[in-house]
Design a protein around this motif. Structure first.
Motif, short mmCIF file in Angstrom:
data_model
loop_
_atom_site.label_atom_id
_atom_site.label_comp_id
_atom_site.label_asym_id
_atom_site.label_seq_id
_atom_site.Cartn_x
_atom_site.Cartn_y
_atom_site.Cartn_z
N VAL A 129 -17.41 -11.72 0.81
CA VAL A 129 -18.42 -12.65 0.15
C VAL A 129 -18.68 -13.80 1.08
N ARG A 130 -20.09 -13.90 1.40
CA ARG A 130 -20.26 -14.88 2.37
C ARG A 130 -21.69 -15.60 1.86
N GLY A 131 -21.61 -16.87 2.17
CA GLY A 131 -22.79 -17.61 2.13
C GLY A 131 -23.82 -17.65 3.19
N ASP A 132 -24.41 -18.56 3.49
CA ASP A 132 -25.46 -18.62 4.38
C ASP A 132 -25.99 -19.97 5.05
N VAL A 133 -26.56 -19.71 6.23
CA VAL A 133 -26.99 -21.03 6.81
C VAL A 133 -28.69 -20.81 6.99
N ILE A 134 -29.41 -21.70 6.08
CA ILE A 134 -30.94 -21.56 6.12
C ILE A 134 -31.70 -22.45 7.22
N PRO A 135 -32.57 -22.06 7.73
CA PRO A 135 -33.29 -23.29 8.53
C PRO A 135 -33.91 -24.24 7.56
N ALA A 136 -33.61 -25.43 8.11
CA ALA A 136 -33.80 -26.69 6.94
C ALA A 136 -35.40 -27.24 7.45
N PRO A 137 -36.07 -27.81 6.42
CA PRO A 137 -37.36 -28.40 6.79
C PRO A 137 -37.30 -29.59 7.49
N ARG A 138 -36.33 -30.36 7.78
CA ARG A 138 -36.23 -31.56 8.69
C ARG A 138 -35.07 -31.22 9.72
N GLU A 139 -35.30 -32.05 10.76
CA GLU A 139 -34.17 -32.07 11.91
C GLU A 139 -32.97 -32.66 11.32
N THR A 140 -32.77 -33.47 10.46
CA THR A 140 -31.48 -34.18 9.93
C THR A 140 -30.95 -33.50 8.94
N GLN A 141 -31.50 -32.31 8.65
CA GLN A 141 -31.02 -31.81 7.52
C GLN A 141 -30.36 -30.24 7.78
N ARG A 142 -29.42 -29.88 7.12
CA ARG A 142 -28.95 -28.56 7.06
C ARG A 142 -28.84 -27.85 5.56
N ILE A 143 -29.16 -26.68 5.59
CA ILE A 143 -29.03 -26.04 4.10
C ILE A 143 -28.06 -24.92 4.36
#
Ligand code: NAP
Length: 492
Positions: A129-143
Motif C-alpha cells: 500500500v503506497r502513497g505518492d508524490v505529485i508535482p506541485a504548482p509552486r516551488e515552495t510546495q510538495r504534494i
C-alpha cells in the motif's frame, strides 16, 4: 452431533464473537440452524439485536485504533498465520460448509482453497500500500498522498460461499489496518464462526474480527448501516437487498462496496470447440448446484451447433449424481431451502408452458426435501422468467441465435452486468464480443473465472467496487493528500 464430525471440535461454535469473547447467551433467545440435505438441527445460535451489534462496533473501533498503528509487516505475518491455520483445518471447514450450505464436500474443499487464497494474497498486498508524490504548482510546495485504513467495516455476506465471501472482504480490510464486524447469512454462520476461532488463534487481536449471529437481520443491518463509527459497508448478496443497504448507508455517507446478483449470459459461437464448451458450461452452470452469482443463467448457442451441443449437454447433465454433499461422488447437493426449490420449479414450469422443451430433469428430485433434478431446457425464448431473472438453481436454459450481433444484444438486455462467458476459437470474434458485453467479467473458453488474483465485481445493477487482486485493498483505504508549503528550494 455436528461437533463430532470435526477433527478439531473447538471449531464448532454456537456463539457470537464480540471483542474476542464467545457470547453464548443474549436476552433475545436462540435461533436454530438446519442442514438443507437432511433437515436436522445443526446448531442453536444466540440471537443478536441492536445492542449486541452496537457492542461489536464499539469494540471494533477500539481495536482498530491500535491495529492501524501496527506495521504492514506485522499485519502480514498475522494474516499469514491465519492463512496457514485455515489451510491446516481445511477438512473441518469444508465439512462445516457442506453441513450448513449443502454443496458437495469436494466443492467445499475447493472453496476453502479459494477462501484461504484471499488471506494469503492480502497478507502480501498489505506491504504494497503506497502513497505518492505529485508535482506541485509552486516551488515552495510538495504534494504528498497517503493511503490510510478507512476504519470499522461492516460485512454482510450470503450463504452460497460461506467462507470465501468473508475472506474476500476480511483479507483486504485487516491487511489495510481496518477492523470488521461480520454478519454472515443466517443459514451459514458456522463457517464464519470457525474462521473467527482461527483468527483468534492466529493472533488477530480481540475486536478486529467480530461475528454477529441470529436471524434478526433487519435489526442488525439497521445498526451496521447507520452507526456513525462504521465507515464502510461491504455487502455480497442480492441486488434487492443491496439497494436497501445503499439507501440506509446514505444517511451517514458510508463508503459502500456491493457485490450483487447476476444473470450471466454464456455465448457459444458455431466455431467453438465443443468439448471445451461442454466442460466450461457445466462448471459455469452447476457449480454449487447452480447457486452462484456468476452461474451461466442463459446459454445462447449459435444455430449451426445448437442441436449437437444441446444433445451433449443433456447427456452429461442427466448423469450428474445428486445427494447429500457428504456422500462420496455426489456432484449436486440440495438447494439452500424450500423457497429456492419453489422458485426453480416456477421458472421451469413457466418455460415449459411457454413452449420450451425439457431435455433432462424438470422436477423435484426423488430424494425429496430441497433436492431438484439437474435440468436442461431447450428452445427457451429470451423473455421467459428463466432467462430474465436469476434462477439460482440447477437449470440450464438454452437459447438459439443466428447472428453474432443478436447474441450480444440479447446478452446485454438485462439490468445485471456481473459475468459473461464466450466460447469460440476466433480471436477477432472473441475480442469484438468481449468489448461489447456489458459485464464486469468475461470468461473466454472457460467456466471458472474466480480467483484471488483477479478483480471480481459487476457493473450496472450487479454492483459497485471490486474484490480480490491488487485493486481489492483500495476499497478499505482512504486517500489523504498533504499540501506542504514553505519548503524553500534554495539552501541559502
Ligand atoms: P440476500 O438475501 O441478499 O442476503 C445476503 C445477506 O444479506 C444475508 O446475510 C442476509 O441476511 C442479509 N440481508 C438480507 N436482508 C437484509 C437487510 N434488510 N438488512 C441487512 N442485511 C440483510 O442474498 P442471498 O440469498 O444470501 O444470496 C444470494 C444472492 O447473492 C444472489 O442474488 C447472488 O447473485 C448474490 N451473490 C453475489 C455475489 C457477488 O460477488 N456479486 C456473490 C455471491 C452471491 P439473512 O441471511 O439473515 O437473511
Amino acid at each position: 452431533m455436528t461437533r463430532h464430525l470435526l477433527k478439531n471440535p473447538d471449531l464448532f461454535r454456537e456463539a457470537a464473537l464480540i471483542d474476542g469473547q464467545w457470547i453464548t447467551e443474549t436476552p433475545h433467545g436462540h435461533s436454530e440452524l438446519r442442514n438443507p440435505a437432511t433437515g436436522e438441527v445443526l446448531a442453536r445460535l444466540p440471537r443478536c439485536k441492536e445492542e449486541e451489534t452496537t457492542r461489536a462496533i464499539v469494540a471494533a473501533d477500539k481495536a482498530f485504533r491500535a491495529w492501524r498503528q501496527t506495521t504492514a509487516k506485522h499485519r502480514s505475518q498475522v494474516l499469514n498465520r491465519w492463512w496457514s491455520l485455515i489451510v491446516e483445518n481445511k477438512e473441518d471447514l469444508a465439512t462445516l460448509i457442506t453441513l450448513e450450505e449443502g454443496k458437495p464436500l469436494s466443492e467445499a474443499r475447493g472453496e476453502i482453497d479459494y477462501a484461504a487464497g484471499f488471506v494469503q494474497w492480502f497478507a502480501e498486498e498489505s506491504k504494497r500500500v503506497r502513497g505518492d508524490v505529485i508535482p506541485a504548482p509552486r516551488e515552495t510546495q510538495r504534494i504528498v498522498t497517503l493511503k490510510q485504513p478507512i476504519g470499522v467495516c461492516a460485512a454482510i455476506t450470503p450463504w452460497n460461499f460461506p467462507a470465501a465471501m468473508i475472506t474476500r472482504k476480511a483479507g483486504p480490510a485487516l491487511a489495510a489496518g481496518c477492523a470488521m464486524v461480520v454478519k454472515p447469512a443466517s443459514q451459514t454462520p458456522l463457517t464464519a464462526l470457525a474462521l473467527g476461532e482461527l483468527a483468534l488463534r492466529a493472533g488477530i487481536p480481540p475486536g478486529i474480527f467480530n461475528v454477529i449471529t441470529g436471524g434478526d437481520t433487519r435489526a442488525i443491518g439497521g445498526v451496521l448501516t447507520s452507526h456513525p463509527l462504521v465507515r464502510k459497508v461491504t455487502f455480497t448478496g442480492s441486488t434487492e437487498v443491496g439497494r436497501v443497504l445503499l439507501q440506509q448507508s446514505a444517511s451517514t455517507i458510508k463508503k459502500c462496496s456491493m457485490e450483487l446478483g447476476g444473470n450471466a449470459p454464456c455465448i457459444v459461437f458455431d466455431d467453438a470447440d465443443i468439448d471445451t464448451a461442454v466442460e466450461g458450461i457445466l462448471v459455469a452452470k452447476f457449480r454449487n448446484t447452480g447457486q452462484s452469482c456468476i452461474a451461466a443463467n442463459r446459454v445462447m448457442v449459435q444455430a449451426g451447433i445448437y442441436d449437437a451441443l444441446a444433445a451433449r449437454l443433456a447427456e452429461r447433465v442427466g448423469q450428474l449424481k445428486v445427494g447429500n454433499g457428504l456422500e462420496p461422488g455426489v456432484q449436486i447437493g440440495p438447494m439452500i431451502d424450500a423457497g429456492a426449490v419453489s422458485k426453480v420449479e416456477e421458472h421451469v414450469d413457466n418455460a415449459v408452458a411457454g413452449g420450451a422443451r425439457l431435455l433432462t430433469g424438470g422436477r423435484r428430485h426423488a430424494l425429496g426435501g430441497c433436492f431438484y433434478e439437474p435440468t436442461v431446457l431447450a428452445d427457451v425464448a429470451p423473455g421467459m422468467a428463466v432467462a430474465v431473472q436469476e434462477t439460482f438453481g440447477p437449470v440450464m436454459p438454452l437459447v438459439r441465435f443466428e447472428r453474432d450481433e443478436d447474441a450480444i444484444a440479447m446478452a446485454n438486455d438485462t439490468e445485471f452486468g456481473l459475468a459473461s462467458y464466450l466460447f469460440s476459437k476466433d480471436a477477432a470474434r472473441i475480442w469484438r464480443a468481449a468489448e461489447a458485453l456489458e459485464s464486469g467479467m468475461v470468461g473466454i473458453n472457460t467456466g471458472l473465472i474466480s480467483n484471488e488474483l483477479a478483480p471480481f465485481g459487476g457493473i450496472k445493477q450487479s454492483g459497485l467496487g471490486r474484490e480480490g487482486s491488487h485493486y481489492g485493498i483500495d476499497e478499505f483505504l482512504e486517500l489523504k493528500y498533504l499540501c506542504w508549503d514553505g519548503l524553500h528550494p534554495s539552501f541559502a
